[in-house]
Design a protein around this motif. Structure first.
Motif, mmCIF file in Angstrom:
data_model
loop_
_atom_site.group_PDB
_atom_site.id
_atom_site.type_symbol
_atom_site.label_atom_id
_atom_site.label_comp_id
_atom_site.label_asym_id
_atom_site.label_seq_id
_atom_site.Cartn_x
_atom_site.Cartn_y
_atom_site.Cartn_z
ATOM 1 N N SER A 1 19.431 18.358 20.321
ATOM 2 C CA SER A 1 19.203 18.445 19.051
ATOM 3 C C SER A 1 18.175 17.504 18.508
ATOM 4 O O SER A 1 17.225 17.696 17.742
ATOM 5 C CB SER A 1 20.532 17.962 18.169
ATOM 6 O OG SER A 1 21.613 18.968 18.339
ATOM 7 N N LEU A 2 18.023 16.321 19.112
ATOM 8 C CA LEU A 2 16.948 15.361 18.792
ATOM 9 C C LEU A 2 15.794 15.717 19.268
ATOM 10 O O LEU A 2 14.824 15.585 18.379
ATOM 11 C CB LEU A 2 17.380 13.740 19.719
ATOM 12 C CG LEU A 2 16.481 12.769 19.332
ATOM 13 C CD1 LEU A 2 16.214 12.432 17.855
ATOM 14 C CD2 LEU A 2 16.945 11.719 20.134
ATOM 15 N N THR A 3 15.755 16.276 20.283
ATOM 16 C CA THR A 3 14.458 16.898 20.896
ATOM 17 C C THR A 3 14.061 18.198 19.772
ATOM 18 O O THR A 3 12.690 17.976 19.701
ATOM 19 C CB THR A 3 14.567 17.437 22.318
ATOM 20 O OG1 THR A 3 14.827 16.528 23.078
ATOM 21 C CG2 THR A 3 13.236 17.980 22.859
ATOM 22 N N ALA A 4 14.824 19.051 19.489
ATOM 23 C CA ALA A 4 14.409 20.181 18.408
ATOM 24 C C ALA A 4 14.000 19.251 17.164
ATOM 25 O O ALA A 4 13.055 19.939 16.412
ATOM 26 C CB ALA A 4 15.464 20.960 18.432
ATOM 27 N N ILE A 5 14.632 18.582 16.858
ATOM 28 C CA ILE A 5 14.327 17.856 15.392
ATOM 29 C C ILE A 5 13.077 17.162 15.473
ATOM 30 O O ILE A 5 12.121 17.339 14.529
ATOM 31 C CB ILE A 5 15.493 16.722 15.134
ATOM 32 C CG1 ILE A 5 16.581 17.223 14.687
ATOM 33 C CG2 ILE A 5 14.720 15.904 13.847
ATOM 34 C CD1 ILE A 5 18.053 16.491 14.770
ATOM 35 N N LEU A 6 12.724 16.511 16.337
ATOM 36 C CA LEU A 6 11.402 15.866 16.679
ATOM 37 C C LEU A 6 10.413 17.035 16.878
ATOM 38 O O LEU A 6 9.367 16.835 16.193
ATOM 39 C CB LEU A 6 11.428 14.893 17.717
ATOM 40 C CG LEU A 6 12.195 13.748 17.641
ATOM 41 C CD1 LEU A 6 12.378 12.740 19.184
ATOM 42 C CD2 LEU A 6 11.515 12.695 16.613
ATOM 43 N N LYS A 7 10.469 17.917 17.478
ATOM 44 C CA LYS A 7 9.638 18.751 17.666
ATOM 45 C C LYS A 7 9.280 19.603 16.441
ATOM 46 O O LYS A 7 8.169 19.861 16.068
ATOM 47 C CB LYS A 7 10.158 20.107 18.616
ATOM 48 C CG LYS A 7 8.962 21.032 19.100
ATOM 49 C CD LYS A 7 9.690 22.084 20.093
ATOM 50 C CE LYS A 7 8.402 23.174 20.233
ATOM 51 N NZ LYS A 7 9.032 24.132 21.483
ATOM 52 N N ALA A 8 10.348 19.729 15.462
ATOM 53 C CA ALA A 8 10.220 20.349 14.427
ATOM 54 C C ALA A 8 9.175 19.433 13.303
ATOM 55 O O ALA A 8 8.557 19.786 12.325
ATOM 56 C CB ALA A 8 11.334 20.472 13.396
ATOM 57 N N MET A 9 9.006 18.189 13.854
ATOM 58 C CA MET A 9 8.167 17.286 12.815
ATOM 59 C C MET A 9 6.838 16.929 13.721
ATOM 60 O O MET A 9 6.203 16.130 13.294
ATOM 61 C CB MET A 9 8.916 15.560 12.870
ATOM 62 C CG MET A 9 10.144 15.916 12.057
ATOM 63 S SD MET A 9 11.107 14.368 11.937
ATOM 64 C CE MET A 9 12.789 14.918 11.035
ATOM 65 N N GLY A 10 6.828 17.735 14.883
ATOM 66 C CA GLY A 10 5.289 17.579 15.564
ATOM 67 C C GLY A 10 5.413 16.360 16.368
ATOM 68 O O GLY A 10 4.315 15.768 16.895
ATOM 69 N N LEU A 11 6.499 15.839 16.778
ATOM 70 C CA LEU A 11 6.826 14.649 17.704
ATOM 71 C C LEU A 11 7.594 15.144 18.894
ATOM 72 O O LEU A 11 8.102 16.003 19.185
ATOM 73 C CB LEU A 11 7.305 13.630 16.824
ATOM 74 C CG LEU A 11 6.816 13.306 15.700
ATOM 75 C CD1 LEU A 11 7.555 12.340 14.895
ATOM 76 C CD2 LEU A 11 5.229 12.317 15.954
ATOM 77 N N ARG A 12 7.458 14.297 19.682
ATOM 78 C CA ARG A 12 8.396 14.366 21.032
ATOM 79 C C ARG A 12 8.982 12.955 21.480
ATOM 80 O O ARG A 12 8.355 12.000 21.210
ATOM 81 C CB ARG A 12 7.781 15.006 22.111
ATOM 82 C CG ARG A 12 6.382 14.334 22.618
ATOM 83 C CD ARG A 12 5.711 15.151 23.991
ATOM 84 N NE ARG A 12 4.529 14.180 24.300
ATOM 85 C CZ ARG A 12 4.621 13.603 25.425
ATOM 86 N NH1 ARG A 12 5.667 13.264 25.773
ATOM 87 N NH2 ARG A 12 3.441 12.714 25.629
ATOM 88 N N ILE A 13 9.714 13.260 22.627
ATOM 89 C CA ILE A 13 10.393 11.936 23.100
ATOM 90 C C ILE A 13 9.575 11.673 24.378
ATOM 91 O O ILE A 13 9.145 12.399 25.127
ATOM 92 C CB ILE A 13 11.722 12.243 23.673
ATOM 93 C CG1 ILE A 13 12.731 12.564 22.513
ATOM 94 C CG2 ILE A 13 12.333 10.704 24.500
ATOM 95 C CD1 ILE A 13 14.232 12.464 22.718
ATOM 96 N N ALA A 14 9.371 10.424 24.770
ATOM 97 C CA ALA A 14 8.353 10.078 25.903
ATOM 98 C C ALA A 14 9.100 8.808 26.491
ATOM 99 O O ALA A 14 9.664 8.001 25.966
ATOM 100 C CB ALA A 14 6.893 9.753 25.427
ATOM 101 N N VAL A 15 8.898 8.485 27.613
ATOM 102 C CA VAL A 15 9.457 7.551 28.419
ATOM 103 C C VAL A 15 8.235 6.773 28.810
ATOM 104 O O VAL A 15 7.354 7.041 29.461
ATOM 105 C CB VAL A 15 10.362 7.762 29.744
ATOM 106 C CG1 VAL A 15 10.877 6.724 30.427
ATOM 107 C CG2 VAL A 15 11.251 8.604 29.442
#
Length: 101
Positions: free
Chosen positions: A80-94
Motif C-alpha cells: 500500500s505504501l508503495t502504491a500511495i507513493l507511486k500515485a504521488m510520483g515518488l518511490r521508496i529507496a534504500v
C-alpha cells in the motif's frame, strides 16, 4: 490586491510542484520521525495530489481503506505504501547509513 495563502497551503502546493522537495520532506520524516509523523506527512502529501480520494484512485486502493491507512492508528503494508507513493510520483529507496569516520 494580491491574495494571501497559509504556510500550510503553500507547503502542500510545493509538494505537487517540486517532487524533489516532496521526497526530501518524506526522507526527513523517515529519518527523524516516528510512524505517527509519517502518517501526518502522507496525509499532507495526499492533499497536494488531489486529496485522499484521488490518491486512492491513482493507487488503485479503496478510499475508505486509505483514510484508515493514513490515520494516526494506520499501519500501511509495504504494498500500500508503495502504491500511495507511486500515485504521488515518488518511490521508496534504500541508502547506506552515513558512518562518521
Amino acid at each position: 490586491m494580491m491574495g494571501t495563502r497559509s504556510h500550510e497551503k503553500a507547503t502542500i502546493e510545493s509538494f505537487r510542484d517540486d517532487p524533489e522537495f516532496a521526497a526530501e520532506y518524506l526522507n526527513q520524516v523517515l529519518e527523524d520521525g516516528d510512524q505517527d509523523e509519517l502518517m501526518v506527512a502522507l496525509r499532507r502529501m495526499a492533499g497536494a495530489f488531489g486529496g485522499v480520494s484521488e490518491v486512492a484512485e491513482a493507487a488503485d486502493l479503496n478510499a475508505t481503506t486509505l483514510y484508515r491507512t493514513l490515520s494516526q492508528r494506520g499501519n500501511p503494508e509495504l504494498k500500500s505504501l508503495t502504491a500511495i507513493l507511486k500515485a504521488m510520483g515518488l518511490r521508496i529507496a534504500v541508502q547506506p547509513l552515513q558512518v562518521a569516520i
